[in-house]
Design an enzyme around this catalytic site. Structure first.
Site, PDB file in Angstrom:
ATOM      1  N   ASP A  33       0.768  -1.361   0.092  1.00  0.00           N
ATOM      2  CA  ASP A  33       0.020  -0.211   0.256  1.00  0.00           C
ATOM      3  C   ASP A  33       1.175   1.088  -0.046  1.00  0.00           C
ATOM      4  O   ASP A  33       2.019   1.410   0.525  1.00  0.00           O
ATOM      5  CB  ASP A  33      -0.680   0.387   1.762  1.00  0.00           C
ATOM      6  CG  ASP A  33      -2.183   0.879   1.240  1.00  0.00           C
ATOM      7  OD1 ASP A  33      -3.130   0.640   0.952  1.00  0.00           O
ATOM      8  OD2 ASP A  33      -1.869   2.126   1.268  1.00  0.00           O
ATOM      9  N   ASN A  88     -13.209  -3.159   2.266  1.00  0.00           N
ATOM     10  CA  ASN A  88     -13.994  -1.512   2.255  1.00  0.00           C
ATOM     11  C   ASN A  88     -15.011  -1.975   1.143  1.00  0.00           C
ATOM     12  O   ASN A  88     -14.151  -1.726   0.005  1.00  0.00           O
ATOM     13  CB  ASN A  88     -13.117  -0.561   2.459  1.00  0.00           C
ATOM     14  CG  ASN A  88     -12.382  -0.284   3.579  1.00  0.00           C
ATOM     15  OD1 ASN A  88     -12.988  -0.786   4.967  1.00  0.00           O
ATOM     16  ND2 ASN A  88     -11.233   0.411   3.850  1.00  0.00           N
ATOM     17  N   GLN A  95     -14.141   3.112   1.151  1.00  0.00           N
ATOM     18  CA  GLN A  95     -13.955   2.261  -0.124  1.00  0.00           C
ATOM     19  C   GLN A  95     -13.111   3.744  -1.281  1.00  0.00           C
ATOM     20  O   GLN A  95     -14.173   4.261  -1.207  1.00  0.00           O
ATOM     21  CB  GLN A  95     -14.486   1.997  -1.064  1.00  0.00           C
ATOM     22  CG  GLN A  95     -13.181   0.479  -2.557  1.00  0.00           C
ATOM     23  CD  GLN A  95     -14.497  -0.161  -2.827  1.00  0.00           C
ATOM     24  OE1 GLN A  95     -15.972  -0.619  -2.599  1.00  0.00           O
ATOM     25  NE2 GLN A  95     -14.023  -1.165  -3.642  1.00  0.00           N
ATOM     26  N   SER A  96     -12.319   3.861  -1.586  1.00  0.00           N
ATOM     27  CA  SER A  96     -12.005   4.352  -2.745  1.00  0.00           C
ATOM     28  C   SER A  96     -10.828   4.721  -4.143  1.00  0.00           C
ATOM     29  O   SER A  96     -11.102   5.084  -5.251  1.00  0.00           O
ATOM     30  CB  SER A  96     -10.752   5.628  -2.342  1.00  0.00           C
ATOM     31  OG  SER A  96      -9.104   4.705  -1.592  1.00  0.00           O
ATOM     32  N   VAL A  97     -10.728   2.835  -4.165  1.00  0.00           N
ATOM     33  CA  VAL A  97     -10.447   2.436  -5.440  1.00  0.00           C
ATOM     34  C   VAL A  97     -11.221   1.206  -5.130  1.00  0.00           C
ATOM     35  O   VAL A  97     -11.721  -0.034  -5.050  1.00  0.00           O
ATOM     36  CB  VAL A  97      -9.369   1.725  -5.608  1.00  0.00           C
ATOM     37  CG1 VAL A  97      -8.377   0.966  -6.603  1.00  0.00           C
ATOM     38  CG2 VAL A  97      -8.132   2.558  -4.832  1.00  0.00           C
ATOM     39  N   HIS A 101     -10.191  -5.351  -3.588  1.00  0.00           N
ATOM     40  CA  HIS A 101      -8.757  -4.882  -2.542  1.00  0.00           C
ATOM     41  C   HIS A 101      -8.816  -5.837  -1.095  1.00  0.00           C
ATOM     42  O   HIS A 101      -9.329  -4.896  -0.650  1.00  0.00           O
ATOM     43  CB  HIS A 101      -7.632  -3.855  -3.172  1.00  0.00           C
ATOM     44  CG  HIS A 101      -8.393  -2.391  -2.754  1.00  0.00           C
ATOM     45  ND1 HIS A 101      -9.450  -1.860  -2.912  1.00  0.00           N
ATOM     46  CD2 HIS A 101      -8.066  -2.211  -1.333  1.00  0.00           C
ATOM     47  CE1 HIS A 101      -9.294  -0.577  -2.930  1.00  0.00           C
ATOM     48  NE2 HIS A 101      -9.560  -0.739  -1.851  1.00  0.00           N
ATOM     49  N   HIS A 103      -7.156  -5.307   2.077  1.00  0.00           N
ATOM     50  CA  HIS A 103      -5.854  -5.016   2.822  1.00  0.00           C
ATOM     51  C   HIS A 103      -5.698  -6.371   4.471  1.00  0.00           C
ATOM     52  O   HIS A 103      -6.368  -6.534   4.033  1.00  0.00           O
ATOM     53  CB  HIS A 103      -6.263  -3.804   3.728  1.00  0.00           C
ATOM     54  CG  HIS A 103      -6.659  -2.449   2.988  1.00  0.00           C
ATOM     55  ND1 HIS A 103      -6.325  -1.779   2.888  1.00  0.00           N
ATOM     56  CD2 HIS A 103      -8.177  -2.310   2.091  1.00  0.00           C
ATOM     57  CE1 HIS A 103      -6.977  -0.309   2.203  1.00  0.00           C
ATOM     58  NE2 HIS A 103      -7.974  -0.992   1.759  1.00  0.00           N
TER      59      HIS A 103
HETATM   60  P1  DGP Z   1      -9.480   1.564   0.461  1.00  0.00           P
HETATM   61  O1  DGP Z   1      -9.366   2.999   0.809  1.00  0.00           O
HETATM   62  O2  DGP Z   1      -9.829   0.752   1.136  1.00  0.00           O
HETATM   63  O3  DGP Z   1     -10.577   1.983  -1.344  1.00  0.00           O
HETATM   64  O4  DGP Z   1      -7.779   1.466  -0.833  1.00  0.00           O
HETATM   65  C1  DGP Z   1      -7.541   2.356  -1.115  1.00  0.00           C
HETATM   66  C2  DGP Z   1      -6.177   1.913  -0.674  1.00  0.00           C
HETATM   67  O5  DGP Z   1      -5.199   1.516  -2.215  1.00  0.00           O
HETATM   68  C3  DGP Z   1      -5.436   2.938   0.047  1.00  0.00           C
HETATM   69  O6  DGP Z   1      -5.424   2.432   1.486  1.00  0.00           O
HETATM   70  C4  DGP Z   1      -4.383   3.849  -0.542  1.00  0.00           C
HETATM   71  C5  DGP Z   1      -3.634   2.740  -1.450  1.00  0.00           C
HETATM   72  N1  DGP Z   1      -3.356   3.342  -3.449  1.00  0.00           N
HETATM   73  C6  DGP Z   1      -4.537   3.636  -3.900  1.00  0.00           C
HETATM   74  N2  DGP Z   1      -3.856   4.735  -4.435  1.00  0.00           N
HETATM   75  C7  DGP Z   1      -2.406   3.691  -4.836  1.00  0.00           C
HETATM   76  C8  DGP Z   1      -1.329   3.703  -5.428  1.00  0.00           C
HETATM   77  O7  DGP Z   1      -0.769   4.863  -6.837  1.00  0.00           O
HETATM   78  N3  DGP Z   1      -0.501   3.236  -5.358  1.00  0.00           N
HETATM   79  C9  DGP Z   1      -0.331   2.008  -3.928  1.00  0.00           C
HETATM   80  N4  DGP Z   1       0.899   0.983  -4.169  1.00  0.00           N
HETATM   81  N5  DGP Z   1      -1.715   1.708  -3.740  1.00  0.00           N
HETATM   82  C10 DGP Z   1      -2.222   3.448  -3.610  1.00  0.00           C
END
Ligand code: DGP
Length: 115
Positions: A33, A88, A95-97, A101, A103
């Protein structure tokens, strides 16, 4: 929600964008992350795009099992097999992506204060 064409995590899977991959199997990859919340903070994602864990479970339970197995493998390597696995689901849950995924968190005594 992101479409696969502009999905950040799909670009990690297909190699368009680089990230530090720490494990992989037939259906899933694991990478660190970008904003770690614990000594071990790795994301496990399916190679195929699904928005959230329920969509993945419904469409491809074998891929979900592979993803959980990969989480376990990374945690065995880096945290003695003791870890938290969090999905999430939806913006209200953080959840932002919108490529599912998990964690994988560990490497220290974890607290519990999600709200
Ligand atoms: P969530 O908030 O549960 O959707 O988690 C998204 C996670 O993705 C957050 O903990 C940070 C991670 N993340 C976002 N952008 C990048 C990236 O460009 N590279 C990596 N390695 N992680 C990322």
């Amino acid at each position: 929600m992101s479409l696969p064409a502009d999905c950040l995590f799909c670009q990690f899977v297909d190699g368009t964008l680089e990230t530090e991959i720490v494990g992989q199997n037939e259906h899933a990859i694991a990478f660190r992350d970008i904003n770690p919340q614990a000594p071990l903070h790795v994301l496990v994602i399916p190679r195929e795009h699904y928005a959230d864990v329920a969509a993945l479970a419904g469409a491809d339970p074998e891929a979900l099992a592979d993803l959980v197995g990969l989480a376990q493998e990374v945690a065995l390597d880096e945290a003695d097999g003791e870890y938290r696995l969090i999905f999430n689901s939806g913006p209200m849950a953080g959840q932002s992506v919108f490529h599912v995924h998990g964690h994988v968190l560990g490497g220290t005594k974890l607290g519990w204060s999600p709200a």
